[in-house]
Scaffold this motif. Structure first.
Motif, short mmCIF file in Angstrom:
data_model
loop_
_atom_site.label_atom_id
_atom_site.label_comp_id
_atom_site.label_asym_id
_atom_site.label_seq_id
_atom_site.Cartn_x
_atom_site.Cartn_y
_atom_site.Cartn_z
N ALA A 1 0.88 -1.15 -0.02
CA ALA A 1 -0.18 0.04 0.01
C ALA A 1 0.88 1.36 -0.03
CB ALA A 1 -0.94 0.03 1.17
N VAL A 2 1.95 1.05 0.80
CA VAL A 2 3.15 2.29 0.86
C VAL A 2 3.54 2.44 -0.53
CG1 VAL A 2 5.03 3.13 1.62
CG2 VAL A 2 3.27 2.16 3.22
N TYR B 1 -0.69 7.74 12.91
CA TYR B 1 -0.32 6.47 12.44
C TYR B 1 0.56 5.91 13.38
CZ TYR B 1 -2.93 7.40 8.25
OH TYR B 1 -3.94 7.72 7.28
N LEU B 2 1.75 6.71 13.88
CA LEU B 2 2.51 6.47 14.74
C LEU B 2 1.89 6.01 16.16
CD1 LEU B 2 5.25 9.18 14.46
CD2 LEU B 2 5.46 6.81 13.76
N ASP B 3 0.76 6.57 16.28
CA ASP B 3 -0.04 6.23 17.55
C ASP B 3 -0.38 4.68 17.52
OD1 ASP B 3 -1.23 7.05 20.16
OD2 ASP B 3 -2.80 6.21 19.14
N ARG B 4 -0.97 4.18 16.15
CA ARG B 4 -1.39 3.12 15.94
C ARG B 4 -0.23 2.10 15.37
NH1 ARG B 4 -5.35 1.97 18.48
NH2 ARG B 4 -4.26 3.17 19.61
N GLU B 5 0.73 2.52 15.60
CA GLU B 5 2.09 1.79 15.34
C GLU B 5 2.03 1.14 13.76
OE1 GLU B 5 2.17 -1.58 18.15
OE2 GLU B 5 2.69 -0.20 19.69
N LEU B 6 1.51 1.99 12.86
CA LEU B 6 1.84 1.88 11.51
C LEU B 6 2.83 2.59 10.90
CD1 LEU B 6 -2.32 2.28 10.50
CD2 LEU B 6 -0.70 0.06 10.74
N TYR B 7 3.94 1.91 11.23
CA TYR B 7 5.27 2.90 10.98
C TYR B 7 5.71 3.18 9.69
CZ TYR B 7 5.98 1.78 15.88
OH TYR B 7 5.68 1.59 17.28
N LEU B 8 5.21 2.01 8.70
CA LEU B 8 5.73 2.24 7.18
C LEU B 8 4.47 3.22 6.72
CD1 LEU B 8 6.08 -1.42 6.02
CD2 LEU B 8 7.70 0.40 6.05
N THR B 9 3.35 3.22 7.17
CA THR B 9 2.30 4.13 6.85
C THR B 9 2.76 5.57 7.17
OG1 THR B 9 0.56 2.69 6.83
CG2 THR B 9 0.04 4.75 6.71
N ALA B 10 3.31 5.62 8.32
CA ALA B 10 3.82 7.15 8.90
C ALA B 10 5.00 7.51 8.06
CB ALA B 10 4.18 7.16 10.61
N ALA B 11 5.87 6.66 7.86
CA ALA B 11 6.82 6.94 6.81
C ALA B 11 6.44 7.34 5.51
CB ALA B 11 8.09 5.84 6.96
N LEU B 12 5.54 6.55 5.08
CA LEU B 12 4.97 7.06 3.64
C LEU B 12 4.26 8.44 3.81
CD1 LEU B 12 3.58 6.68 0.74
CD2 LEU B 12 1.53 5.75 1.99
N ALA C 1 5.51 10.98 5.87
CA ALA C 1 6.54 11.59 5.69
C ALA C 1 7.23 12.11 4.36
CB ALA C 1 7.68 11.18 6.73
N VAL C 2 7.16 10.99 3.68
CA VAL C 2 7.81 11.21 2.25
C VAL C 2 6.80 12.19 1.36
CG1 VAL C 2 8.17 9.95 0.13
CG2 VAL C 2 9.00 8.97 2.11
N TYR C 3 5.42 11.83 1.72
CA TYR C 3 4.30 12.55 1.12
C TYR C 3 4.50 14.21 1.30
CZ TYR C 3 0.86 9.04 -0.18
OH TYR C 3 0.15 8.11 -0.85
N LEU C 4 4.97 14.30 2.49
CA LEU C 4 5.34 16.10 2.80
C LEU C 4 6.41 16.30 1.76
CD1 LEU C 4 5.34 15.90 6.85
CD2 LEU C 4 3.50 16.77 4.99
N VAL C 5 7.38 15.75 1.44
CA VAL C 5 8.21 16.29 0.62
C VAL C 5 7.67 16.34 -0.53
CG1 VAL C 5 10.55 15.72 -0.42
CG2 VAL C 5 10.13 15.21 2.03
N ILE C 6 7.23 15.32 -1.34
CA ILE C 6 6.62 15.35 -2.55
C ILE C 6 5.57 16.36 -2.78
CG2 ILE C 6 5.18 13.91 -4.07
CD1 ILE C 6 6.48 11.32 -3.23
N VAL C 7 4.71 16.55 -1.75
CA VAL C 7 3.67 17.63 -1.78
C VAL C 7 4.22 18.89 -1.95
CG1 VAL C 7 2.28 18.81 -0.28
CG2 VAL C 7 1.95 16.51 -0.57
#
Length: 204
Positions: free
Chosen positions: A24-25, A169-180, A182-188
């Protein structure tokens, strides 16, 4: 079921979920990069990525985020059609901008909707972080529609929504999604300036 069998079953479930999250990421990153280039292929990537996130968020009790994925699936179809046929005389849709009034109304409605749904979930469900979940959900609903209509300022909305989503997502321990995200912020950021360049070129 023995303790060993239960542990094995849980480990297999976590491994499967990690694989789903990774797919998904990767598709989510592909969607945003393709959207930045105004490629119709972004909506195909969005459709598959969204289906995977729907499964994932339901497993971790993010109720509003799960509902949001159903909306995303519909918007992937809507966005594809509008990008291809939604312009003048059913030609390819061009980038446009909103006046300040539209933004003020949108921000007010999103805030009100998030407050109402957050309160309802806090009182009637065991949803995690109901107010933040509601804010990112309602904000994403509006902003995804803005993407489908090629409204330039959608990228600025995503900056706020994606930042809030990282904490969720960090609170829900979805670390890959949180990292996604973070990448989104740069791409945005790059996406905004690229669309702005395209807008100015077509308006000149």
């Amino acid at each position: 079921m023995t303790e060993a069998a239960l542990s094995t079953l849980m480990a297999d479930a976590l491994q499967q979920m990690s694989g789903v999250e990774l797919a998904a990421v990767l598709l989510g990153v592909a969607y945003l990069l393709l959207a930045m280039r105004e490629s119709l292929w972004c909506w195909y990537a969005a459709l598959v990525s969204t289906a995977l996130f729907l499964y994932l968020f339901w497993q971790v009790s993010l109720i509003m985020e799960s509902a949001l994925q159903v909306y995303y699936i519909a918007m992937a179809v809507y966005g594809w059609w509008h990008w291809r046929h939604g312009g003048v005389d059913h030609e390819t849709l061009s980038i446009s901008r909103w006046p300040l009034r539209n933004h003020l109304i949108t921000i007010g409605l999103v805030s009100l909707a998030a407050l109402i749904s957050g309160t309802l979930m806090a009182q009637n469900t065991d949803a995690a972080l109901p107010y933040l979940d509601s804010f990112t959900t309602w904000g994403s609903i509006v902003t995804t529609w803005m993407v489908a209509r090629k409204i330039l300022e959608n990228w600025l909305y995503w900056l706020v929504i994606d930042s809030a989503s990282i904490y969720l997502y960090l609170d829900r321990e979805l670390y890959l999604t949180a990292a996604l995200f973070a990448v989104y912020l740069v791409i945005v950021i790059f996406g905004y300036f690229q669309w702005l360049q395209h807008y100015r070129a077509r308006s000149s």
